[in-house]
Structures are given as C-alpha cells and as structure tokens.
Design a protein around this motif. Sequence first.
Motif, short mmCIF file in Angstrom:
data_model
loop_
_atom_site.label_atom_id
_atom_site.label_comp_id
_atom_site.label_asym_id
_atom_site.label_seq_id
_atom_site.Cartn_x
_atom_site.Cartn_y
_atom_site.Cartn_z
N MET A 1 29.64 2.14 -14.04
CA MET A 1 30.09 1.88 -12.67
C MET A 1 29.66 2.98 -11.70
O MET A 1 29.30 2.72 -10.56
N ALA A 2 29.70 4.24 -12.19
CA ALA A 2 29.30 5.35 -11.33
C ALA A 2 27.84 5.20 -10.89
O ALA A 2 27.49 5.48 -9.74
N GLN A 3 26.99 4.75 -11.83
CA GLN A 3 25.58 4.56 -11.51
C GLN A 3 25.39 3.44 -10.49
O GLN A 3 24.61 3.58 -9.54
N ALA A 4 26.13 2.34 -10.68
CA ALA A 4 26.05 1.22 -9.74
C ALA A 4 26.54 1.64 -8.36
O ALA A 4 25.95 1.27 -7.34
N MET A 5 27.60 2.42 -8.34
CA MET A 5 28.17 2.90 -7.08
C MET A 5 27.15 3.77 -6.34
O MET A 5 26.93 3.62 -5.13
N ALA A 6 26.51 4.67 -7.07
CA ALA A 6 25.52 5.56 -6.46
C ALA A 6 24.35 4.76 -5.90
O ALA A 6 23.83 5.06 -4.81
N VAL B 1 24.38 1.63 -4.83
CA VAL B 1 24.79 0.89 -3.64
C VAL B 1 24.90 1.83 -2.43
O VAL B 1 24.45 1.49 -1.33
N MET B 2 25.47 2.99 -2.63
CA MET B 2 25.61 3.94 -1.52
C MET B 2 24.23 4.39 -1.03
O MET B 2 24.02 4.58 0.17
N ALA B 3 23.28 4.54 -1.96
CA ALA B 3 21.92 4.92 -1.58
C ALA B 3 21.27 3.80 -0.77
O ALA B 3 20.56 4.06 0.22
N GLU B 4 21.52 2.56 -1.17
CA GLU B 4 20.95 1.43 -0.43
C GLU B 4 21.55 1.33 0.97
O GLU B 4 20.85 1.04 1.93
N LEU B 5 22.84 1.57 1.08
CA LEU B 5 23.48 1.57 2.40
C LEU B 5 22.89 2.67 3.28
O LEU B 5 22.66 2.46 4.48
N ALA B 6 22.63 3.82 2.69
CA ALA B 6 22.02 4.91 3.46
C ALA B 6 20.63 4.53 3.95
O ALA B 6 20.24 4.85 5.08
N ASP B 7 19.88 3.80 3.11
CA ASP B 7 18.54 3.36 3.50
C ASP B 7 18.58 2.34 4.64
O ASP B 7 17.62 2.22 5.42
N LEU B 8 19.67 1.58 4.72
CA LEU B 8 19.81 0.56 5.75
C LEU B 8 20.26 1.13 7.10
O LEU B 8 20.27 0.42 8.10
N GLU B 9 20.63 2.40 7.10
CA GLU B 9 21.12 3.04 8.33
C GLU B 9 20.04 3.02 9.41
O GLU B 9 18.90 3.44 9.19
N ASP B 10 20.40 2.51 10.58
CA ASP B 10 19.50 2.40 11.73
C ASP B 10 20.15 3.07 12.93
O ASP B 10 21.20 2.63 13.38
N PRO B 11 19.56 4.15 13.45
CA PRO B 11 20.17 4.85 14.59
C PRO B 11 20.44 3.96 15.79
O PRO B 11 21.43 4.12 16.49
#
Length: 222
Positions: A1-6, A8-18
């Motif tokens: 689960m920790a790996q999956a969580m990491a 997903v959080m990385a993917e959310l960070a990649d989707l960040e648009d200023p």
Amino acid sequence: MAQAMAAVMAELADLEDPRAREVNERHGDDHGVNLGKLRALAKRLKTQQELACRLWQTDDTAARLLAILICRPKAFGREELDTMVREARAPKVHDWLVNYVVKKNPHTEELRLAWSADPDPVVASAGWALTSERVKKKPDGLDLAALVDVIEAQMKDAPDRLQWAMNTCLAQIGIEHAEYRTRAIDVGERLEVLKDYPTPPGCTSPFAPVWITEMVRRQRDT
C-alpha cells in the motif's frame, strides 16, 4: 500500500498546473490539478477504500478530492464523516464530500440534524445542503414552514457558505412546494441575498425569487 500511495502522490504532483492553481485559488481551493484529469485518474484506480483513507489523511486538497472519488461512501461510520466534514475546509473538498459521500451514506439523516444546528458555519452549511436534498427528494416529515422561518431569521447575516446553503434550501422549497412558493419568493425579495450575484449569460441567477420563477417556468414548459 505504501508503494501504491507514493505512486499516486507522485502522479498528482505531475498533474499540478500553476495556471489551474491560480484559477482554483480564486475560489478558495488550494490545488492545481485539472478536475477532468483527476477524474480520469480516479477512473483508472477504481474503488479503493484503504487508499482513499490514506489519501484523505495527507491533508492535501488534490489527494482528498481523489480520495472522495475512489472511496466507498457506505463504508464510513457516522463519527468518521463528522470528523471529515470538520477537516474539509477547501470549498471543493467540502462540496464533493457532502454530495458524493455523505448523501450516499446510511447516517445521512443523523448527520443532517446534527450539522444543521452546529455552531461552525461550514459544518452547518453541510447540514443545510442535506436538508435541501430532502426538500427536493424526501420532504415527508420536514416542517417546511419552520425551515422558512429559520432562513428568514438567519440567512441575511449568515457567513457566505452557510448563507449560500440556506438560500439553496429556500429556492428548493419554492421550486418543489407550490404551497410555500409565494412565501419563499417574498422572503427572498425582502432579504435580497445574492440579488446582485454576477451570473453569466444563459445561466440562472442564484437570487431565490429569480431562481424559483425560472425553474417553475421550465417545469410548466416540459
């Protein structure tokens, strides 16, 4: 689960648009993820209750929105939802939590009653949102006259989010219940809440008298 969580959080960070963050922050939402892309991610992940709970615990707005989309609404206990609505300070998180989770949970009515009288106006707005839903879909047992009394006495000076929720309830009473329509319109006209709210062309004003009149007209025309 920790790996999956990491992941997903990385993917959310990649989707960040200023640019998206700039737009969202104007509405009080501190995230920069396009909601269409967020929904696409949720569709790919499908329902994952444990992951949803972990995402919620991050206190990150985008992660919490994703958590709402992949959770099982009926899996939450009453106290869990009470805690979550008090933690959900970003408007979009609060709105999605109430509409996508609480409304589908077996404890909805208990929470509606408890939240409507809560001293925290954001929590109280959740209670009024649930009341609006009942006014529209399950009005049996509601004292509609008493609701209009409370709205008449409190809406004018209520904080913004609570005021909006009360105004929505007033409009739904006027739209759905002909016997209270004249009074709902009268209360709206006297209080003038949202009368000058900027409304794009082609959209219906949230000012209750206009909203009620327009929706009733549409019902009659169909």
